[in-house]
Design a protein around this motif. Structure first.
Motif, short mmCIF file in Angstrom:
data_model
loop_
_atom_site.label_atom_id
_atom_site.label_comp_id
_atom_site.label_asym_id
_atom_site.label_seq_id
_atom_site.Cartn_x
_atom_site.Cartn_y
_atom_site.Cartn_z
N SER A 60 -4.35 -3.27 -2.31
CA SER A 60 -4.32 -4.23 -1.54
C SER A 60 -3.20 -4.43 -0.63
O SER A 60 -3.07 -4.79 0.75
CB SER A 60 -4.64 -5.52 -2.18
OG SER A 60 -5.83 -5.55 -2.65
N GLN A 61 -1.93 -4.17 -1.18
CA GLN A 61 -0.63 -4.36 -0.56
C GLN A 61 -0.56 -3.34 0.57
O GLN A 61 -0.04 -3.48 1.65
CB GLN A 61 0.45 -4.17 -1.40
CG GLN A 61 0.80 -5.46 -2.50
CD GLN A 61 1.87 -5.27 -3.32
OE1 GLN A 61 2.15 -3.77 -3.55
NE2 GLN A 61 2.16 -6.10 -4.09
N GLN A 62 -1.13 -2.01 0.39
CA GLN A 62 -1.15 -1.00 1.15
C GLN A 62 -1.86 -1.45 2.45
O GLN A 62 -1.45 -1.03 3.68
CB GLN A 62 -1.41 0.43 0.57
CG GLN A 62 -0.60 0.95 -0.20
CD GLN A 62 -1.01 2.08 -1.14
OE1 GLN A 62 -2.38 2.30 -1.31
NE2 GLN A 62 0.14 2.92 -1.77
N LEU A 63 -2.89 -2.08 2.16
CA LEU A 63 -4.11 -2.40 3.23
C LEU A 63 -3.31 -3.35 3.93
O LEU A 63 -3.41 -3.33 5.47
CB LEU A 63 -5.28 -2.89 2.69
CG LEU A 63 -6.33 -1.97 2.34
CD1 LEU A 63 -7.65 -2.92 1.93
CD2 LEU A 63 -6.69 -1.49 3.52
N GLU A 68 -0.56 -4.33 9.36
CA GLU A 68 0.66 -4.71 10.18
C GLU A 68 1.21 -3.57 10.87
O GLU A 68 1.42 -3.78 12.33
CB GLU A 68 1.71 -4.79 9.01
CG GLU A 68 3.13 -5.27 9.78
CD GLU A 68 4.22 -5.54 8.63
OE1 GLU A 68 5.19 -5.36 9.15
OE2 GLU A 68 3.74 -6.20 7.73
N MET A 69 0.95 -2.45 10.70
CA MET A 69 1.04 -1.19 11.52
C MET A 69 0.13 -1.08 12.71
O MET A 69 0.50 -0.94 13.88
CB MET A 69 0.96 0.08 10.94
CG MET A 69 2.10 0.35 9.95
SD MET A 69 2.30 2.22 9.12
CE MET A 69 1.40 1.90 7.95
N SER A 74 -0.68 -1.99 18.47
CA SER A 74 -1.62 -2.84 19.45
C SER A 74 -0.68 -3.26 20.59
O SER A 74 -0.99 -3.69 21.81
CB SER A 74 -2.45 -3.80 19.05
OG SER A 74 -1.83 -5.06 18.46
N LYS A 75 0.72 -3.81 20.23
CA LYS A 75 1.60 -4.58 21.09
C LYS A 75 2.30 -3.40 22.00
O LYS A 75 3.11 -3.67 22.81
CB LYS A 75 2.62 -5.33 20.21
CG LYS A 75 1.80 -6.45 19.42
CD LYS A 75 3.00 -6.99 18.59
CE LYS A 75 2.56 -8.24 17.85
NZ LYS A 75 3.51 -8.70 16.92
N ILE A 76 2.18 -2.05 21.62
CA ILE A 76 3.04 -1.32 22.38
C ILE A 76 2.50 -1.04 23.84
O ILE A 76 1.13 -0.69 23.90
CB ILE A 76 2.96 0.06 21.51
CG1 ILE A 76 3.94 -0.04 20.52
CG2 ILE A 76 3.59 1.20 22.66
CD1 ILE A 76 4.04 1.20 19.57
N SER A 101 7.99 2.77 17.27
CA SER A 101 6.69 2.46 17.10
C SER A 101 6.43 1.94 15.56
O SER A 101 6.97 0.80 15.14
CB SER A 101 5.68 3.46 17.33
OG SER A 101 6.04 4.53 16.63
N ILE A 102 6.19 2.87 14.90
CA ILE A 102 5.99 2.62 13.38
C ILE A 102 6.53 3.76 12.71
O ILE A 102 6.63 4.91 13.21
CB ILE A 102 4.45 2.47 13.10
CG1 ILE A 102 3.65 3.80 13.46
CG2 ILE A 102 3.73 1.29 13.42
CD1 ILE A 102 2.19 3.83 12.76
#
Length: 149
Positions: A60-63, A68-69, A74-76, A101-102
Motif C-alpha cells: 500500500s505504501q508502494q502504491l 506520487e510519481m 503529469s506536472k512535467i 523528473s522522478i
C-alpha cells in the motif's frame, strides 16, 4: 520523437512496471490471506497472517509512492525551455546528464546515458534553480552545468 519525450516516456514505463509488480503482489497476498483464513494451525496461522498483513501494508505504501510519481510526471512540461533548471529540465553537466523528473535511474537513448532523478534527491536539490555555466560542489567534485534543455 524528441529526446525529452523519450525520457518522459521511459519514466512513465518505469512507473507502470512498478505499478504492475505491486498490483501482482497485492493480488497474490490477498489470495494467500484468503487461503490462510481457511486453515487454522494455531500460532503458525497467526504468524502467517501477520506476515501477509505486513506485506499488504508495504504494498500500500508502494502504491502511494507510485501515485506520487504519476502526479509528478503529469506536472512535467517537456516543451517549457528555460536556462534555469526546473522540473522537466534536461541538464547536461561535466559529470553526467540529468533529467529532473522522478528517481527512475539510468536511461539510455541513442547510446547516450541520462539519469532520471527526483528534484528532492541530493543531486536534484543541487541542480534545481541553477543556470547554465554555474558550478557547485557535490560529493567533493566540482560540477559544472554545461547546458540546460
Amino acid at each position: 520523437m524528441q529526446l525529452k519525450e523519450q525520457l518522459l516516456e521511459s519514466c512513465k514505463t518505469f512507473v507502470n512496471k512498478r505499478l504492475r509488480t505491486v498490483q501482482e503482489t497485492i493480488s497474490s497476498n490477498q489470495k494467500a490471506l484468503t487461503s490462510e483464513a481457511k486453515s487454522s494451525a494455531g500460532d503458525k496461522h497467526e504468524t502467517g497472517r501477520a506476515m501477509l498483513q505486513l506485506e499488504m501494508e508495504k504494498a500500500s505504501q508502494q502504491l502511494a509512492g507510485i501515485s506520487e510519481m504519476n502526479t509528478i510526471l503529469s506536472k512535467i512540461d517537456i516543451y517549457k525551455s528555460t536556462k534555469i533548471a526546473h522540473l522537466g529540465s534536461l541538464v547536461f553537466t561535466n559529470i553526467g546528464n540529468y533529467f529532473l523528473s522522478i528517481s527512475a535511474g539510468k536511461i539510455s537513448v541513442d547510446k547516450e546515458d541520462y539519469f532520471a532523478i527526483s528534484v528532492s534527491s541530493p543531486i536534484g536539490k543541487m541542480l534545481l534553480g541553477k543556470a547554465e555555466k554555474e558550478n557547485f560542489s557535490f560529493n567533493n567534485k566540482t560540477v559544472e552545468i554545461v547546458f540546460i534543455k
